[in-house]
Design a protein around this motif. Structure first.
Motif, PDB file in Angstrom:
ATOM      1  N   HIS A   1      57.736  34.364  36.223  1.00 49.51           N
ATOM      2  CA  HIS A   1      58.178  33.275  37.090  1.00 49.51           C
ATOM      3  C   HIS A   1      58.047  32.028  36.222  1.00 49.51           C
ATOM      4  O   HIS A   1      56.978  31.424  36.161  1.00 49.51           O
ATOM      5  CB  HIS A   1      57.304  33.173  38.338  1.00 49.51           C
TER       6      HIS A   1
ATOM      7  N   SER B   1      55.907  28.956  30.466  1.00 45.29           N
ATOM      8  CA  SER B   1      54.637  29.373  31.060  1.00 45.29           C
ATOM      9  C   SER B   1      54.940  30.201  32.299  1.00 45.29           C
ATOM     10  O   SER B   1      55.922  29.959  32.993  1.00 45.29           O
ATOM     11  CB  SER B   1      53.803  28.161  31.464  1.00 45.29           C
ATOM     12  N   ASP B   2      54.094  31.160  32.577  1.00 43.84           N
ATOM     13  CA  ASP B   2      54.307  32.069  33.701  1.00 43.84           C
ATOM     14  C   ASP B   2      53.533  31.595  34.923  1.00 43.84           C
ATOM     15  O   ASP B   2      52.325  31.393  34.865  1.00 43.84           O
ATOM     16  CB  ASP B   2      53.848  33.475  33.300  1.00 43.84           C
ATOM     17  N   LEU B   3      54.232  31.431  36.035  1.00 44.50           N
ATOM     18  CA  LEU B   3      53.595  31.045  37.294  1.00 44.50           C
ATOM     19  C   LEU B   3      53.310  32.245  38.185  1.00 44.50           C
ATOM     20  O   LEU B   3      52.804  32.085  39.291  1.00 44.50           O
ATOM     21  CB  LEU B   3      54.476  30.043  38.045  1.00 44.50           C
ATOM     22  N   ASN B   4      53.619  33.449  37.712  1.00 45.69           N
ATOM     23  CA  ASN B   4      53.312  34.674  38.443  1.00 45.69           C
ATOM     24  C   ASN B   4      51.796  34.749  38.610  1.00 45.69           C
ATOM     25  O   ASN B   4      51.056  34.727  37.635  1.00 45.69           O
ATOM     26  CB  ASN B   4      53.834  35.883  37.663  1.00 45.69           C
ATOM     27  N   THR B   5      51.322  34.826  39.841  1.00 46.03           N
ATOM     28  CA  THR B   5      49.876  34.778  40.091  1.00 46.03           C
ATOM     29  C   THR B   5      49.119  35.917  39.422  1.00 46.03           C
ATOM     30  O   THR B   5      47.955  35.767  39.073  1.00 46.03           O
ATOM     31  CB  THR B   5      49.576  34.776  41.602  1.00 46.03           C
TER      32      THR B   5
ATOM     33  N   LYS C   1      49.729  37.061  36.468  1.00 41.24           N
ATOM     34  CA  LYS C   1      49.697  36.802  35.020  1.00 41.24           C
ATOM     35  C   LYS C   1      49.600  35.313  34.711  1.00 41.24           C
ATOM     36  O   LYS C   1      50.032  34.867  33.664  1.00 41.24           O
ATOM     37  CB  LYS C   1      50.972  37.349  34.360  1.00 41.24           C
ATOM     38  N   LEU C   2      49.042  34.539  35.601  1.00 41.47           N
ATOM     39  CA  LEU C   2      49.003  33.089  35.461  1.00 41.47           C
ATOM     40  C   LEU C   2      48.460  32.669  34.095  1.00 41.47           C
ATOM     41  O   LEU C   2      47.429  33.152  33.650  1.00 41.47           O
ATOM     42  CB  LEU C   2      48.145  32.477  36.565  1.00 41.47           C
ATOM     43  N   GLY C   3      49.186  31.797  33.449  1.00 43.67           N
ATOM     44  CA  GLY C   3      48.765  31.289  32.153  1.00 43.67           C
ATOM     45  C   GLY C   3      49.440  31.954  30.971  1.00 43.67           C
ATOM     46  O   GLY C   3      49.336  31.482  29.850  1.00 43.67           O
ATOM     47  N   ARG C   4      50.156  33.042  31.203  1.00 46.00           N
ATOM     48  CA  ARG C   4      50.860  33.720  30.108  1.00 46.00           C
ATOM     49  C   ARG C   4      51.970  32.800  29.598  1.00 46.00           C
ATOM     50  O   ARG C   4      52.661  32.159  30.380  1.00 46.00           O
ATOM     51  CB  ARG C   4      51.435  35.028  30.654  1.00 46.00           C
ATOM     52  N   THR C   5      52.121  32.723  28.290  1.00 48.72           N
ATOM     53  CA  THR C   5      53.157  31.876  27.701  1.00 48.72           C
ATOM     54  C   THR C   5      54.005  32.680  26.727  1.00 48.72           C
ATOM     55  O   THR C   5      53.533  33.644  26.129  1.00 48.72           O
ATOM     56  CB  THR C   5      52.544  30.673  26.956  1.00 48.72           C
TER      57      THR C   5
ATOM     58  N   THR D   1      49.114  37.223  25.701  1.00 47.13           N
ATOM     59  CA  THR D   1      49.428  36.193  26.691  1.00 47.13           C
ATOM     60  C   THR D   1      49.657  34.821  26.063  1.00 47.13           C
ATOM     61  O   THR D   1      49.940  33.866  26.768  1.00 47.13           O
ATOM     62  CB  THR D   1      48.304  36.073  27.741  1.00 47.13           C
TER      63      THR D   1
END
Length: 80
Positions: A17, A42-46, A48-52, A70
């Protein structure tokens, strides 16, 4: 003109996301005259939050080169 693929996004329903600060990149391009080669997503998927991940200028693609999966620094943009 630049074109960047978003791996894993899948028309907005994939495992990513994405959050991208494209306005700042565009502003920097206009103000400095230096077009970006890569952008950062950056990933807003809860889950995987913080994955770039890097967004590579087409036809390049982000390749995992080692390290933390990540972290954007663990990828390099390479031609396919």
């Amino acid at each position: 003109m630049r074109f960047y693929l978003m791996p894993g996004v899948g028309h907005g329903t994939g495992p990513f996301h994405p959050a991208i600060d494209s306005l700042s990149a565009l502003d920097h391009w206009v103000e400095s005259g230096a077009a970006p080669e890569t952008l950062q997503m950056s990933d807003l998927n809860t889950a995987k939050l913080g994955r770039t991940r890097p967004l590579c200028r087409y036809p390049a693609w982000p390749k995992f080169v080692g390290g933390n999966v990540t972290d954007v620094a663990s990828f390099s943009c390479v031609d396919r």
